[in-house]
Motif scaffolding. Sequence first.
Motif, PDB file in Angstrom:
ATOM      1  N   UNK A 185     -22.589  75.531  93.893  1.00 40.48           N
ATOM      2  CA  UNK A 185     -21.523  76.370  94.540  1.00 40.48           C
ATOM      3  C   UNK A 185     -22.029  77.030  95.908  1.00 40.48           C
ATOM      4  N   UNK A 186     -23.180  77.584  95.728  1.00 40.38           N
ATOM      5  CA  UNK A 186     -23.787  78.279  96.987  1.00 40.38           C
ATOM      6  C   UNK A 186     -23.885  77.397  98.164  1.00 40.38           C
ATOM      7  N   UNK A 187     -24.667  76.201  97.984  1.00 47.57           N
ATOM      8  CA  UNK A 187     -24.647  75.325  99.012  1.00 47.57           C
ATOM      9  C   UNK A 187     -23.333  75.333  99.883  1.00 47.57           C
ATOM     10  N   UNK A 188     -22.343  75.109  99.251  1.00 49.86           N
ATOM     11  CA  UNK A 188     -20.803  74.961  99.861  1.00 49.86           C
ATOM     12  C   UNK A 188     -20.599  76.325 100.706  1.00 49.86           C
ATOM     13  N   UNK A 189     -20.874  77.676 100.193  1.00 48.44           N
ATOM     14  CA  UNK A 189     -20.555  78.755 101.026  1.00 48.44           C
ATOM     15  C   UNK A 189     -21.583  78.763 101.948  1.00 48.44           C
ATOM     16  N   UNK A 190     -22.843  78.450 101.536  1.00 47.50           N
ATOM     17  CA  UNK A 190     -23.989  78.699 102.792  1.00 47.50           C
ATOM     18  C   UNK A 190     -23.811  77.980 104.008  1.00 47.50           C
ATOM     19  N   UNK A 191     -23.181  76.660 103.901  1.00 48.88           N
ATOM     20  CA  UNK A 191     -23.119  75.834 104.891  1.00 48.88           C
ATOM     21  C   UNK A 191     -21.718  75.485 105.588  1.00 48.88           C
ATOM     22  N   UNK A 192     -20.783  75.800 104.813  1.00 51.10           N
ATOM     23  CA  UNK A 192     -19.437  75.441 105.113  1.00 51.10           C
ATOM     24  C   UNK A 192     -19.450  73.897 105.397  1.00 51.10           C
ATOM     25  N   UNK A 193     -20.219  73.197 104.958  1.00 49.65           N
ATOM     26  CA  UNK A 193     -20.115  71.911 104.533  1.00 49.65           C
ATOM     27  C   UNK A 193     -19.368  71.708 103.111  1.00 49.65           C
ATOM     28  N   UNK A 194     -19.298  70.325 102.597  1.00 51.65           N
ATOM     29  CA  UNK A 194     -18.539  70.265 101.577  1.00 51.65           C
ATOM     30  C   UNK A 194     -19.582  69.694 100.349  1.00 51.65           C
ATOM     31  N   UNK A 195     -19.474  70.316  99.288  1.00 54.54           N
ATOM     32  CA  UNK A 195     -20.270  70.018  98.094  1.00 54.54           C
ATOM     33  C   UNK A 195     -19.313  69.088  97.045  1.00 54.54           C
ATOM     34  N   UNK A 196     -19.683  67.639  96.883  1.00 60.56           N
ATOM     35  CA  UNK A 196     -19.011  66.852  96.086  1.00 60.56           C
ATOM     36  C   UNK A 196     -19.877  67.017  94.637  1.00 60.56           C
ATOM     37  N   UNK A 197     -18.845  67.331  93.628  1.00 62.72           N
ATOM     38  CA  UNK A 197     -19.343  67.714  92.276  1.00 62.72           C
ATOM     39  C   UNK A 197     -18.917  66.539  91.269  1.00 62.72           C
ATOM     40  N   UNK A 198     -19.621  65.901  90.686  1.00 60.93           N
ATOM     41  CA  UNK A 198     -19.188  64.694  89.660  1.00 60.93           C
ATOM     42  C   UNK A 198     -19.233  65.683  88.298  1.00 60.93           C
ATOM     43  N   UNK A 199     -18.203  65.613  87.735  1.00 61.09           N
ATOM     44  CA  UNK A 199     -17.954  66.148  86.419  1.00 61.09           C
ATOM     45  C   UNK A 199     -17.049  65.458  85.448  1.00 61.09           C
TER      46      UNK A 199
END
Length: 748
Positions: A180-194
């Motif tokens: 979750x932090x990488x999305x907040x840190x970069x403003x880029x998208x993080x794609x999570x496979x769940x």
Amino acid sequence: MKGEAVDGDAVIAKLVEMGFKYSLAVETLTNILNGPWSTNLGASTSSNCSKVCVKVSGKRQSNILDHFGTKMQTKRSKFNVAKDALDAGSKVSPVMEGNGNVHPDMHRDTKITSEIIAVDFPEELCLGADWEQQVSSLLRKHFGHASLKNFQREALAAWLSNQDCLVLAATGSGKSLCFQIPALLTGKVVVVISPLISLMHDQCLKLAKHDVSACFLGSGQPDKSVEKKVMEGKYGLIYVCPESFFWLIKPLQSLAAGRGIALFAIDEVHCVSKWGHDFRPDYRKLSVLRENFSTFDIPLMALTATATNHVRKDVIQCLCMSKETKIVLTSFYHSNLRFSVKHSGTSLETYKKDFHVLIGDKQHLDRAEDSDNTSVPCGGFHGESPDLSQEVSGSFEMSDSPMELKERHGPTIIYVPTRKETLTIAKFLCGFGIKAKAYNAKLINCLFLYSCQKSYLRQVHEEFHEDKVEVVVATVAFGMGINKLNVRRIIHYGWPQSLEAYYQEAGRAGRDGKLADCILFANLARTPTLLPSRRSENQLKLAYKMLSDCHRYGMNTANCRARSLVEYFGEHFSHEKCYLCDVCIKGPPERLNVREEADIFMQVLAANKKPYALSWGNSGYIADSYDDDITHREVKRRRYVEKLYLKLLVSKIRKQYMAIDMSWWQGLARVMESEGYIKEGDEKAHVQIKYFEQTERGWDFVKSQREESLKRRPFSTFSEWGKGWRRRSNRRPRERKSKGFKASQKTV
Ligand SMILES: Nc1ncnc2c1ncn2[C@@H]1O[C@H](COP(=O)(O)OP(=O)(O)OP(=O)(O)O)[C@@H](O)[C@H]1O
Ligand SMILES: [Mg+2]
């Protein structure tokens, strides 16, 4: 309208109104004005900037994050993250959509028709060594946590250095933050496979509360416009189930080329492995991540709480993770979980006895509450409920206050092997006034059970989280990702399919760090039989192996349960014991000297040994492939005749030596197998040893027995076998016999 001068303050006001921080709005406009376009814009400033040319394009005004997107197309270099994106990612204040998705500008004016011309992005700033501070401030702001945990720090450091990473951390340890932090840190998208829709739904809801924009895609997403919004870069985190991922490859490639994808996170990654407990074929196809996104150089982060060494290797290989994949490993040990195993017939007849504590607590709680509040009429449980007060008396301290009881025996999940049992047990508990609900995958569309439009399962989920439901009786469908902090009891009623599944489900308990119980009720006199419905030959073997491990865990009465579980996952248990589990509390059973019986067992086995491989050799039988003219039935018959299986062996022993009960010998066989004296003599897998064959060690044992027949050594690991599971009547012959043999000696 092109070139029309507008008031910069009004633009800033609009941006602030949209939810952007004042300072960022000002900074962005200043950058624009001072940048290469300032002359074209013909803007003047009143404060730091006041006028800016806007082009009315007829389109919705682009989100400031959209503009950060282009900047993010550049390949992420080590420790470089856009500082402003950091702010942008953290400042948006998302609101919830009805469908569980959250995006930042839902509550803002979406009819804005102007577009800031050619907004460029601030230079990427080197985060350097202080990235942790920046993460800490995001952590505090969004999640209210003081600092990162060590393993989270390690995982983030790996991501920042563009490394693939496999995170193996206990249930409830906080793995989600790692992606979750990488999305907040970069403003880029993080794609999570769940793996589960309910899990994705839950995470999106939770992120909404923490002001983080997230949505999920796939068959469970009712709002078809979400995908479009995703591609427009409106969400920081996108949850996708593996089945849906494949048709999203193209749009996600566009997203990677546009706003940028900071990370692919594969949550519950044990589903990749056929050696894992919850294999999902579509997880195995996730090598497409590497195949289709290689040009974007996006790191992979795989996370799980339950992976043996074998599963770990399989995951790395299957997902084509880099050879330099960072493995972040934390202890699997939960020091607040109290494990225990209880023998039970696990049938309708045993419910009353097995759930008496649950029912007793409820009744006691009701009575205490009633006496606290005399205005409320007595009768906390339903009229037709059987009175268990006699049975339960003594199961709790009468001095417990309702609060203490609630604290001690709070929300409970009962896992059962079949859907039918979810219904019968829930109904049974409801009969005692317990607010219990069944949960299984078949109930998903049971809207008739509920008047509202929410699916029944969703409703159970929410009510349990809100403490409106006390007990959920569930199949494995109610497992991964349930993050209710105060679950006080996890009861497994029947054998689980594997220890991985067991530990995963047990990990739902005590996530607040307080003491919680994990109780396995199982019929210890029977081997577990629950096999996966669809399986290949290899999977069947594996399934048997997993059941066998469960059986061993249940039968064990000598080793600390927490230790057994942690060691199962390949971790060295650094404590002496947990001091909580039933074995630690009761202590291991009395050790017995069974040298004599073991001698007899081995001698009979040796005397009756049929080199069955040779005898088959003449008729052309080879383990797995046999001639057409030998039918299956014939093979079965020969196996029956040629191999020494338990019944045959024991009947021979009983004829010649001692008439001890069959289950006693079965227990001894189990101990001897665990000590490496005998092994399975069948090419097929079984939950517990079926056809016996001596090992090298076994032969040495027989020889040494012949040579040193007068020496009586204690069979020191006998306690592994346990004796509590055997019915008293079974034990009697053994006790009688043992007097004659003086076999029942306490040994060290
Ligand atoms: N750095 C931290 N400090 C304090 N609490 C934290 C921290 N990181 C996460 N948590 C808390 O830990 C809890 C569990 O988090 P999370 O759901 O991510 O666990 P998990 O490891 O994914 O568990 P599971 O394996 O069951 O999915 C959450 O309530 C979260 O707020
Ligand atoms: Mg998780």
